[in-house]
Design a protein around this motif. Sequence first.
Motif, PDB file in Angstrom:
ATOM      1  N   GLN A 194       0.811  -1.213   0.000  1.00 44.38           N
ATOM      2  CA  GLN A 194       0.000   0.000   0.000  1.00 44.38           C
ATOM      3  C   GLN A 194       0.849   1.271   0.000  1.00 44.38           C
ATOM      4  OE1 GLN A 194      -0.013  -2.395   2.299  1.00 44.38           O
ATOM      5  NE2 GLN A 194      -0.361  -1.651   4.366  1.00 44.38           N
ATOM      6  N   PHE A 195       2.132   1.124   0.340  1.00 44.25           N
ATOM      7  CA  PHE A 195       3.022   2.285   0.379  1.00 44.25           C
ATOM      8  C   PHE A 195       3.980   2.345  -0.812  1.00 44.25           C
ATOM      9  CE2 PHE A 195       2.411   1.314   5.060  1.00 44.25           C
ATOM     10  CZ  PHE A 195       1.421   2.266   5.237  1.00 44.25           C
ATOM     11  N   LEU A 196       3.900   1.373  -1.698  1.00 40.43           N
ATOM     12  CA  LEU A 196       4.774   1.364  -2.867  1.00 40.43           C
ATOM     13  C   LEU A 196       4.381   2.483  -3.830  1.00 40.43           C
ATOM     14  CD1 LEU A 196       5.038  -2.457  -3.612  1.00 40.43           C
ATOM     15  CD2 LEU A 196       6.808  -0.984  -2.646  1.00 40.43           C
ATOM     16  N   PRO A 197       5.357   3.021  -4.578  1.00 38.39           N
ATOM     17  CA  PRO A 197       5.050   4.131  -5.488  1.00 38.39           C
ATOM     18  C   PRO A 197       4.261   3.694  -6.713  1.00 38.39           C
ATOM     19  CG  PRO A 197       7.354   3.472  -5.694  1.00 38.39           C
ATOM     20  CD  PRO A 197       6.797   2.693  -4.543  1.00 38.39           C
ATOM     21  N   LEU A 198       3.320   4.546  -7.101  1.00 41.40           N
ATOM     22  CA  LEU A 198       2.528   4.355  -8.308  1.00 41.40           C
ATOM     23  C   LEU A 198       2.279   5.729  -8.921  1.00 41.40           C
ATOM     24  CD1 LEU A 198       0.652   2.650 -10.197  1.00 41.40           C
ATOM     25  CD2 LEU A 198      -1.186   3.123  -8.563  1.00 41.40           C
ATOM     26  N   ASP A 199       2.814   5.941 -10.102  1.00 45.57           N
ATOM     27  CA  ASP A 199       2.651   7.239 -10.774  1.00 45.57           C
ATOM     28  C   ASP A 199       3.029   8.406  -9.872  1.00 45.57           C
ATOM     29  OD1 ASP A 199       1.790   5.895 -13.023  1.00 45.57           O
ATOM     30  OD2 ASP A 199      -0.333   6.193 -12.604  1.00 45.57           O
ATOM     31  N   GLY A 200       4.153   8.256  -9.181  1.00 43.88           N
ATOM     32  CA  GLY A 200       4.710   9.382  -8.440  1.00 43.88           C
ATOM     33  C   GLY A 200       4.300   9.529  -7.002  1.00 43.88           C
ATOM     34  N   LYS A 201       3.468   8.627  -6.474  1.00 42.27           N
ATOM     35  CA  LYS A 201       3.101   8.683  -5.059  1.00 42.27           C
ATOM     36  C   LYS A 201       2.615   7.311  -4.620  1.00 42.27           C
ATOM     37  CE  LYS A 201      -1.289  10.775  -6.384  1.00 42.27           C
ATOM     38  NZ  LYS A 201      -2.019  12.055  -6.424  1.00 42.27           N
ATOM     39  N   PRO A 202       2.546   7.065  -3.314  1.00 41.45           N
ATOM     40  CA  PRO A 202       2.154   5.743  -2.829  1.00 41.45           C
ATOM     41  C   PRO A 202       0.772   5.309  -3.299  1.00 41.45           C
ATOM     42  CG  PRO A 202       3.201   6.980  -1.073  1.00 41.45           C
ATOM     43  CD  PRO A 202       3.005   7.946  -2.208  1.00 41.45           C
ATOM     44  N   VAL A 203       0.621   4.016  -3.487  1.00 41.69           N
ATOM     45  CA  VAL A 203      -0.651   3.425  -3.915  1.00 41.69           C
ATOM     46  C   VAL A 203      -1.810   3.920  -3.056  1.00 41.69           C
ATOM     47  CG1 VAL A 203      -1.946   1.246  -3.947  1.00 41.69           C
ATOM     48  CG2 VAL A 203       0.367   1.335  -4.924  1.00 41.69           C
ATOM     49  N   LEU A 204      -1.615   3.931  -1.746  1.00 36.71           N
ATOM     50  CA  LEU A 204      -2.691   4.271  -0.819  1.00 36.71           C
ATOM     51  C   LEU A 204      -3.219   5.686  -1.050  1.00 36.71           C
ATOM     52  CD1 LEU A 204      -4.452   3.455   1.532  1.00 36.71           C
ATOM     53  CD2 LEU A 204      -2.581   4.023   3.094  1.00 36.71           C
ATOM     54  N   MET A 205      -2.364   6.588  -1.458  1.00 35.44           N
ATOM     55  CA  MET A 205      -2.811   7.963  -1.714  1.00 35.44           C
ATOM     56  C   MET A 205      -3.760   8.017  -2.907  1.00 35.44           C
ATOM     57  SD  MET A 205       0.618  10.200  -0.913  1.00 35.44           S
ATOM     58  CE  MET A 205       1.374  10.130   0.729  1.00 35.44           C
ATOM     59  N   HIS A 206      -3.497   7.217  -3.925  1.00 42.41           N
ATOM     60  CA  HIS A 206      -4.415   7.142  -5.066  1.00 42.41           C
ATOM     61  C   HIS A 206      -5.778   6.615  -4.619  1.00 42.41           C
ATOM     62  CE1 HIS A 206      -1.506   7.924  -8.333  1.00 42.41           C
ATOM     63  NE2 HIS A 206      -0.632   7.263  -7.583  1.00 42.41           N
ATOM     64  N   THR A 207      -5.758   5.605  -3.753  1.00 41.00           N
ATOM     65  CA  THR A 207      -7.006   5.013  -3.270  1.00 41.00           C
ATOM     66  C   THR A 207      -7.826   6.036  -2.492  1.00 41.00           C
ATOM     67  OG1 THR A 207      -5.894   2.872  -3.118  1.00 41.00           O
ATOM     68  CG2 THR A 207      -7.989   3.097  -1.955  1.00 41.00           C
ATOM     69  N   ILE A 208      -7.179   6.774  -1.618  1.00 45.38           N
ATOM     70  CA  ILE A 208      -7.871   7.791  -0.831  1.00 45.38           C
ATOM     71  C   ILE A 208      -8.462   8.863  -1.736  1.00 45.38           C
ATOM     72  CG2 ILE A 208      -7.495   9.681   0.809  1.00 45.38           C
ATOM     73  CD1 ILE A 208      -5.499   7.807   2.251  1.00 45.38           C
ATOM     74  N   GLU A 209      -7.694   9.282  -2.723  1.00 50.95           N
ATOM     75  CA  GLU A 209      -8.171  10.327  -3.632  1.00 50.95           C
ATOM     76  C   GLU A 209      -9.428   9.896  -4.385  1.00 50.95           C
ATOM     77  OE1 GLU A 209      -4.692  11.187  -5.971  1.00 50.95           O
ATOM     78  OE2 GLU A 209      -4.136  12.877  -4.680  1.00 50.95           O
ATOM     79  N   ALA A 210      -9.581   8.603  -4.630  1.00 46.04           N
ATOM     80  CA  ALA A 210     -10.756   8.113  -5.357  1.00 46.04           C
ATOM     81  C   ALA A 210     -12.051   8.383  -4.591  1.00 46.04           C
ATOM     82  CB  ALA A 210     -10.608   6.619  -5.632  1.00 46.04           C
ATOM     83  N   PHE A 211     -11.956   8.540  -3.258  1.00 45.12           N
ATOM     84  CA  PHE A 211     -13.152   8.719  -2.438  1.00 45.12           C
ATOM     85  C   PHE A 211     -13.331  10.152  -1.948  1.00 45.12           C
ATOM     86  CE2 PHE A 211     -12.580   4.193  -2.391  1.00 45.12           C
ATOM     87  CZ  PHE A 211     -13.882   3.697  -2.384  1.00 45.12           C
ATOM     88  N   ARG A 212     -12.402  11.017  -2.248  1.00 45.01           N
ATOM     89  CA  ARG A 212     -12.540  12.400  -1.805  1.00 45.01           C
ATOM     90  C   ARG A 212     -13.764  13.045  -2.444  1.00 45.01           C
ATOM     91  NH1 ARG A 212      -6.354  14.740  -1.791  1.00 45.01           N
ATOM     92  NH2 ARG A 212      -5.888  14.181   0.378  1.00 45.01           N
ATOM     93  N   GLY A 213     -14.525  13.747  -1.625  1.00 46.44           N
ATOM     94  CA  GLY A 213     -15.723  14.388  -2.118  1.00 46.44           C
ATOM     95  C   GLY A 213     -16.920  13.459  -2.179  1.00 46.44           C
ATOM     96  N   THR A 214     -16.703  12.173  -1.929  1.00 45.85           N
ATOM     97  CA  THR A 214     -17.781  11.186  -1.976  1.00 45.85           C
ATOM     98  C   THR A 214     -18.121  10.656  -0.590  1.00 45.85           C
ATOM     99  OG1 THR A 214     -17.201  10.469  -4.209  1.00 45.85           O
ATOM    100  CG2 THR A 214     -18.463   8.926  -2.873  1.00 45.85           C
ATOM    101  N   ALA A 215     -17.090  10.427   0.234  1.00 42.80           N
ATOM    102  CA  ALA A 215     -17.315   9.822   1.544  1.00 42.80           C
ATOM    103  C   ALA A 215     -16.265  10.303   2.534  1.00 42.80           C
ATOM    104  CB  ALA A 215     -17.271   8.300   1.435  1.00 42.80           C
ATOM    105  N   LYS A 216     -16.639  10.326   3.802  1.00 45.21           N
ATOM    106  CA  LYS A 216     -15.673  10.591   4.865  1.00 45.21           C
ATOM    107  C   LYS A 216     -14.837   9.335   5.060  1.00 45.21           C
ATOM    108  CE  LYS A 216     -18.892  13.769   7.110  1.00 45.21           C
ATOM    109  NZ  LYS A 216     -19.746  14.021   8.300  1.00 45.21           N
TER     110      LYS A 216
END
Length: 215
Positions: free
Chosen positions: A24-46
């Motif tokens: 979950q902390f490995l880099p993907l497109d310039g930042k950790p995988v987990l950050m991409h996952t969190i961004e997918a839910f921003r504005g949709t859910a707490k």
Amino acid sequence: MTNRYVIIVAAGKGVRVGGPVPKQFLPLDGKPVLMHTIEAFRGTAKIVLVLGKDNFDYWRELCVQYGFEAECTLVAGGAERFNSVKNALAAIPDDAIVGVHDGVRPFVTPSVIEEAYRTAEDKGSAVPVVDCADSVRIVSEDGCSNAPIDRSRVKLVQTPQVFRASILKQAYDVEFSPLFTDDASVVEHAGHKIYLTKGDVNNKKITYITDLVNR
């Protein structure tokens, strides 16, 4: 969004990927995988983020390093994924609609998320699935025989799996069983019906290092 929550489960050690850093902390497109996952839910859910207690400080350091505004409630994970979700449910209001999503499933789309939440709001549960493209066989319990299965009846399960919080909390008020392979199996064990929604073939869970390289 007012009563929509998501539990992002990222307490695993990622041993199948290999190496000292959990996947979950490995880099993907310039930042950790987990950050991409969190961004997918921003504005949709707490967001309620479940991490291993030993990774709290490391996660905070990553957020500083990448200038990432996490906007999450942090919860310590448990021995099993079941325990991690159960711990996180304590931070969810009883009247909420709550999704549970794999921290290493960063490619989830807004349409998959929205359909799951809307269905759960209406029917109480929603589990995104996709068709199985491969031929499927089932092996007997003793391993001595096998037989084909009609793949048109087989669905591959994804996340987020979304439920009314009251249903999910009641379902998780039991002891862990190895039969609980996901949240739907826990909810079904409690006597509730599972409704299926449309998933996405690109909503893949990162399991091996090749999932990061060959995407």
